[in-house]
Design a protein around this motif. Structure first.
Motif, mmCIF file in Angstrom:
data_model
loop_
_atom_site.group_PDB
_atom_site.id
_atom_site.type_symbol
_atom_site.label_atom_id
_atom_site.label_comp_id
_atom_site.label_asym_id
_atom_site.label_seq_id
_atom_site.Cartn_x
_atom_site.Cartn_y
_atom_site.Cartn_z
ATOM 1 N N PHE A 191 -30.049 -0.600 -36.340
ATOM 2 C CA PHE A 191 -29.909 -2.057 -36.403
ATOM 3 C C PHE A 191 -28.477 -2.473 -36.113
ATOM 4 N N LEU A 203 -27.665 -2.138 -32.517
ATOM 5 C CA LEU A 203 -28.254 -3.198 -31.692
ATOM 6 C C LEU A 203 -27.506 -4.516 -31.867
ATOM 7 N N SER A 204 -27.278 -4.879 -33.148
ATOM 8 C CA SER A 204 -26.837 -6.253 -33.403
ATOM 9 C C SER A 204 -25.342 -6.441 -33.225
ATOM 10 N N ILE A 217 -24.113 -6.856 -29.542
ATOM 11 C CA ILE A 217 -24.653 -8.083 -28.949
ATOM 12 C C ILE A 217 -23.916 -9.302 -29.485
ATOM 13 N N HIS A 233 -20.482 -9.502 -28.064
ATOM 14 C CA HIS A 233 -20.569 -9.935 -26.672
ATOM 15 C C HIS A 233 -20.723 -11.462 -26.596
ATOM 16 N N ALA A 234 -21.631 -11.987 -27.458
ATOM 17 C CA ALA A 234 -21.853 -13.434 -27.433
ATOM 18 C C ALA A 234 -20.591 -14.182 -27.836
ATOM 19 N N ARG A 258 -18.009 -13.966 -24.943
ATOM 20 C CA ARG A 258 -18.426 -14.821 -23.833
ATOM 21 C C ARG A 258 -18.170 -16.288 -24.178
ATOM 22 N N ARG A 267 -15.670 -18.907 -22.341
ATOM 23 C CA ARG A 267 -16.178 -20.133 -21.692
ATOM 24 C C ARG A 267 -15.528 -21.401 -22.231
ATOM 25 N N GLN A 285 -25.286 -24.253 -22.680
ATOM 26 C CA GLN A 285 -25.519 -23.258 -21.652
ATOM 27 C C GLN A 285 -26.513 -22.231 -22.144
ATOM 28 N N SER A 343 -26.572 -15.356 -22.481
ATOM 29 C CA SER A 343 -26.611 -14.338 -21.433
ATOM 30 C C SER A 343 -27.839 -13.451 -21.604
ATOM 31 N N ILE A 365 -28.035 -10.331 -22.029
ATOM 32 C CA ILE A 365 -27.911 -9.353 -23.111
ATOM 33 C C ILE A 365 -28.374 -9.968 -24.429
ATOM 34 N N VAL A 366 -27.886 -11.187 -24.693
ATOM 35 C CA VAL A 366 -28.255 -11.846 -25.953
ATOM 36 C C VAL A 366 -29.747 -12.117 -25.990
ATOM 37 N N LEU A 390 -34.730 -8.066 -31.720
ATOM 38 C CA LEU A 390 -34.381 -8.201 -33.139
ATOM 39 C C LEU A 390 -35.295 -9.161 -33.882
ATOM 40 N N LEU A 410 -38.101 -7.706 -35.944
ATOM 41 C CA LEU A 410 -37.552 -6.903 -37.043
ATOM 42 C C LEU A 410 -37.074 -7.803 -38.170
#
Lengths: 118, 228
Positions: A72, A75-76, A79, A82-83, A86, A90, B94, B97, B99-100, B107, B110
């Protein structure tokens, strides 16, 4: 056999703790948002997975649970970082030393051109 | 002059606060006396719930929890009434992405399973209806953030919410009819520490979980519709 598992667990846990410490130091020391994000997520992902899996090896009854928790986190955590990265790019948060290296800008331009062409 | 009055006022309040707090003995363990000890000793036998917090929240203070659920319902309704607009503003954010989006798709189930686990096992492990519902709503929030076009059906949500609330009240009334009082336990207690134990506590917590989850999800969607 069980002893070997035990010691591997302790080594893994120490390894994870070291990385968590490095991540904390990085957040204090790094100069800008993006660098701090590297330290705050890459290092702590490895650190958290290391400590949790180490605990799972020390106490084999918990191994399955720790495996699920690690998956978990794997995965989380990337991500969400990354968000965040980004999003901060922006809304225009500046980089520490803006040389000509901005690979993301180039990638965005290319993908937009591709969309326009399509 | 005003400052003098303010100082006088503060001193007045401070004196009474201090004298109240000085009455409370400092550093004395007060759990093991009075009503706390009673709950610790008799809680498991009387309610059958291994999680004592749940036995207090749903059994001993069940009426209070019904009030809490009602307060949450009123807050959600009031918020919906305040934020209601006939034409919801089109979300101009927006897109997230790829990936998200992919991660959210993996997820989301889960997170829903975790929320359901937390409220189904409310009488065995820490957590319960409110916490499980909040986890489920956070799963829906993840989907709202990742997919701009993700919508929930408010009619279904409000049906779930009202039927779950009715289940809580009906269980209470059944206790009044077949047991000793409102929300009294009418089912066998079973063996402690197993899933089917503690009488009506799991049923009430499942209802609360559904109710809180549906309420918070609807609330999040309403709030997001007012944001550009």
């Amino acid at each position: 056999m069980l002893d070997a598992l035990h010691y591997t667990g302790y080594v893994l846990t120490s390894f994870g703790v070291l990385f968590l410490l490095l991540g904390a130091l990085g957040i204090l020391r790094m100069p800008d948002v993006y660098n701090r994000m590297q330290a705050g997520t890459k290092a702590t992902t490895l650190g958290a997975v290391g400590t949790i899996m180490g605990v799972g090896l020390i106490n084999p009854e918990w191994f399955l649970k720790t495996l699920i928790i690690s998956l978990f986190i794997l995965l989380s955590n990337p991500i969400s970082s990354h968000a965040l990265a980004r999003g901060s790019y922006r809304i225009g948060i500046k980089m520490w030393q803006k040389k000509d290296i901005d690979a993301y800008k180039k990638a965005v331009q290319e993908s937009e051109e591709k969309e326009e062409a399509a | 002059m005003r400052k003098a009055i303010a100082v006088l006022f503060l001193g007045f309040i401070g004196y009474y606060l201090l004298s109240t707090f000085l009455l409370v003995p400092f550093g004395v363990v007060r759990v093991l006396e009075g009503v706390g000890l009673k709950y610790l000793q008799d809680g498991l036998q009387q309610t059958g719930a291994a999680n004592l917090v749940t036995s207090i929240v749903v059994n001993y203070r069940g009426f209070d929890t019904l009030g809490e659920v009602t307060v949450l319902f009123l807050a959600a309704t009031g918020m919906g009434a305040l934020l209601y607009s006939k034409r919801p503003t089109e979300r101009a954010r927006q897109n997230a992405s790829v990936i998200v989006k992919t991660g959210a798709r993996i997820l989301f189930p889960l997170i829903i399973i975790l929320g359901a686990y937390v409220f189904i096992h409310g009488h065995l492990t820490p957590g319960g209806g409110f916490q499980g519902g909040a986890i489920i709503a956070s799963g829906f929030l993840l989907m709202f953030m990742s997919y701009r076009t993700y919508h929930v059906n408010h009619v279904i949500l409000s049906r779930v919410e009202s039927s779950a609330g009715s289940v809580f009240v009906i269980i209470g009334l059944l206790g009044l009819a077949y047991g000793s009082s409102f929300l009294a336990n009418i089912l066998p207690l079973g063996t402690a520490n197993t899933l089917f134990s503690a009488g009506v506590i799991p049923l009430i917590y499942v209802a609360v979980g559904f109710k809180v989850g549906a309420e918070l999800t609807a609330l999040l969607d309403t709030m997001l519709q007012t944001v550009k």
